[in-house]
Design a protein around this motif. Sequence first.
Motif, PDB file in Angstrom:
ATOM      1  N   MET A  71       0.814  -1.197   0.000  1.00 17.59           N
ATOM      2  CA  MET A  71       0.000   0.000   0.000  1.00 17.59           C
ATOM      3  C   MET A  71       0.856   1.259   0.000  1.00 17.59           C
ATOM      4  N   ALA A  72       1.973   1.240   0.696  1.00 18.62           N
ATOM      5  CA  ALA A  72       2.807   2.439   0.785  1.00 18.62           C
ATOM      6  C   ALA A  72       3.403   2.807  -0.559  1.00 18.62           C
ATOM      7  N   VAL A  73       3.641   1.833  -1.419  1.00 22.15           N
ATOM      8  CA  VAL A  73       4.223   2.098  -2.731  1.00 22.15           C
ATOM      9  C   VAL A  73       3.251   2.911  -3.585  1.00 22.15           C
ATOM     10  N   LEU A  74       1.950   2.721  -3.389  1.00 18.18           N
ATOM     11  CA  LEU A  74       0.961   3.463  -4.167  1.00 18.18           C
ATOM     12  C   LEU A  74       0.970   4.957  -3.844  1.00 18.18           C
ATOM     13  N   LEU A  75       1.480   5.329  -2.685  1.00 17.96           N
ATOM     14  CA  LEU A  75       1.504   6.726  -2.289  1.00 17.96           C
ATOM     15  C   LEU A  75       2.746   7.475  -2.767  1.00 17.96           C
ATOM     16  N   LEU A  76       3.750   6.768  -3.201  1.00 17.70           N
ATOM     17  CA  LEU A  76       5.009   7.406  -3.580  1.00 17.70           C
ATOM     18  C   LEU A  76       4.880   8.432  -4.701  1.00 17.70           C
ATOM     19  N   HIS A 107       2.751  16.136  -1.158  1.00 23.70           N
ATOM     20  CA  HIS A 107       2.262  15.876   0.194  1.00 23.70           C
ATOM     21  C   HIS A 107       3.266  15.030   0.973  1.00 23.70           C
ATOM     22  N   ARG A 108       4.429  15.577   1.207  1.00 27.66           N
ATOM     23  CA  ARG A 108       5.506  14.821   1.864  1.00 27.66           C
ATOM     24  C   ARG A 108       5.115  14.363   3.264  1.00 27.66           C
ATOM     25  N   ASP A 109       4.475  15.240   3.996  1.00 25.43           N
ATOM     26  CA  ASP A 109       4.132  14.947   5.377  1.00 25.43           C
ATOM     27  C   ASP A 109       3.160  13.767   5.489  1.00 25.43           C
ATOM     28  N   GLY A 110       2.081  13.829   4.743  1.00 24.70           N
ATOM     29  CA  GLY A 110       1.071  12.769   4.805  1.00 24.70           C
ATOM     30  C   GLY A 110       1.567  11.444   4.263  1.00 24.70           C
ATOM     31  N   VAL A 111       2.319  11.492   3.173  1.00 25.32           N
ATOM     32  CA  VAL A 111       2.827  10.254   2.577  1.00 25.32           C
ATOM     33  C   VAL A 111       3.846   9.599   3.505  1.00 25.32           C
ATOM     34  N   LEU A 112       4.727  10.397   4.107  1.00 18.47           N
ATOM     35  CA  LEU A 112       5.711   9.825   5.027  1.00 18.47           C
ATOM     36  C   LEU A 112       5.038   9.217   6.250  1.00 18.47           C
ATOM     37  N   ALA A 113       4.022   9.894   6.780  1.00 21.91           N
ATOM     38  CA  ALA A 113       3.283   9.336   7.918  1.00 21.91           C
ATOM     39  C   ALA A 113       2.610   8.023   7.535  1.00 21.91           C
ATOM     40  N   SER A 114       2.031   7.966   6.347  1.00 23.61           N
ATOM     41  CA  SER A 114       1.376   6.735   5.890  1.00 23.61           C
ATOM     42  C   SER A 114       2.373   5.598   5.707  1.00 23.61           C
ATOM     43  N   VAL A 115       3.528   5.909   5.142  1.00 23.79           N
ATOM     44  CA  VAL A 115       4.550   4.880   4.941  1.00 23.79           C
ATOM     45  C   VAL A 115       5.047   4.346   6.292  1.00 23.79           C
ATOM     46  N   ILE A 116       5.217   5.236   7.243  1.00 23.83           N
ATOM     47  CA  ILE A 116       5.679   4.790   8.564  1.00 23.83           C
ATOM     48  C   ILE A 116       4.602   3.963   9.256  1.00 23.83           C
ATOM     49  N   LEU A 129       4.929   0.204  10.640  1.00 20.45           N
ATOM     50  CA  LEU A 129       4.576  -0.220  11.998  1.00 20.45           C
ATOM     51  C   LEU A 129       3.569  -1.368  11.978  1.00 20.45           C
ATOM     52  N   ASN A 130       2.617  -1.315  11.078  1.00 18.40           N
ATOM     53  CA  ASN A 130       1.653  -2.413  10.972  1.00 18.40           C
ATOM     54  C   ASN A 130       2.324  -3.705  10.543  1.00 18.40           C
ATOM     55  N   MET A 131       3.302  -3.609   9.656  1.00 19.67           N
ATOM     56  CA  MET A 131       4.052  -4.806   9.264  1.00 19.67           C
ATOM     57  C   MET A 131       4.855  -5.345  10.444  1.00 19.67           C
ATOM     58  N   LEU A 132       5.399  -4.450  11.264  1.00 19.19           N
ATOM     59  CA  LEU A 132       6.148  -4.868  12.447  1.00 19.19           C
ATOM     60  C   LEU A 132       5.233  -5.558  13.450  1.00 19.19           C
ATOM     61  N   ILE A 133       4.056  -4.990  13.654  1.00 19.58           N
ATOM     62  CA  ILE A 133       3.111  -5.572  14.605  1.00 19.58           C
ATOM     63  C   ILE A 133       2.586  -6.919  14.108  1.00 19.58           C
ATOM     64  N   ALA A 134       2.512  -7.107  12.798  1.00 16.45           N
ATOM     65  CA  ALA A 134       1.995  -8.354  12.238  1.00 16.45           C
ATOM     66  C   ALA A 134       2.954  -9.529  12.419  1.00 16.45           C
ATOM     67  N   LEU A 135       4.201  -9.260  12.761  1.00 16.60           N
ATOM     68  CA  LEU A 135       5.148 -10.354  12.990  1.00 16.60           C
ATOM     69  C   LEU A 135       4.790 -11.037  14.309  1.00 16.60           C
ATOM     70  N   GLU A 136       4.275 -12.236  14.215  1.00 13.61           N
ATOM     71  CA  GLU A 136       3.764 -12.919  15.401  1.00 13.61           C
ATOM     72  C   GLU A 136       4.818 -13.731  16.142  1.00 13.61           C
ATOM     73  N   PHE A 137       5.944 -13.969  15.536  1.00 13.91           N
ATOM     74  CA  PHE A 137       6.947 -14.817  16.178  1.00 13.91           C
ATOM     75  C   PHE A 137       7.854 -14.044  17.128  1.00 13.91           C
ATOM     76  N   ILE A 138       7.695 -12.727  17.195  1.00 16.29           N
ATOM     77  CA  ILE A 138       8.525 -11.915  18.079  1.00 16.29           C
ATOM     78  C   ILE A 138       7.888 -11.891  19.465  1.00 16.29           C
ATOM     79  N   PRO A 139       8.646 -12.143  20.530  1.00 12.37           N
ATOM     80  CA  PRO A 139       8.085 -12.101  21.887  1.00 12.37           C
ATOM     81  C   PRO A 139       7.587 -10.694  22.252  1.00 12.37           C
ATOM     82  N   ASN A 140       6.671 -10.624  23.205  1.00 11.73           N
ATOM     83  CA  ASN A 140       6.040  -9.354  23.578  1.00 11.73           C
ATOM     84  C   ASN A 140       7.039  -8.325  24.090  1.00 11.73           C
ATOM     85  N   GLU A 141       8.014  -8.752  24.862  1.00 16.83           N
ATOM     86  CA  GLU A 141       8.988  -7.806  25.402  1.00 16.83           C
ATOM     87  C   GLU A 141       9.820  -7.180  24.290  1.00 16.83           C
ATOM     88  N   LEU A 142      10.263  -7.992  23.353  1.00 17.25           N
ATOM     89  CA  LEU A 142      11.022  -7.475  22.227  1.00 17.25           C
ATOM     90  C   LEU A 142      10.154  -6.595  21.333  1.00 17.25           C
TER      91      LEU A 142
END
Length: 113
Positions: A1-6, A12-21, A25-38
């Motif tokens: 999805m982030a590639v479509l905003l490039l 709109h640098r501000d909005g696109v950068l916020a969306s990419v970040i 973050l959503n991709m990071l949260i989707a990683l289920e094998f990482i322990p909660n503390e990490l």
Amino acid sequence: MAVLLLPHYRKHRDGVLASVIFVGLNMLIALEFIPNELMSWLIALATGAASLVGFRFKFPLVKACFAALFSISAFFLLFFQLSDDSLLLTVLAFLTIAIFIVSMYLLNRSTPA
């Protein structure tokens, strides 16, 4: 999805950068094998780095969104580290958060009024 905003990055640098970040973050949260503390460490570091990018390049949306998310994630990181009874990791969390806060303050102070 982030590639479509490039293609909209120039206008709109501000909005696109916020969306990419947010996508990152959503991709990071989707990683289920990482322990909660990490995961709490990674989210705090990622939101802190994103807010520093917002402060450095003077993007108000990125600065506001990710400074707020950093404060929430830093609070929970400190809470989990204090309840874990690991003194070394608690001190490391305090130092990391303090470095991010001081860096945000210095970058915000260096902007012209």
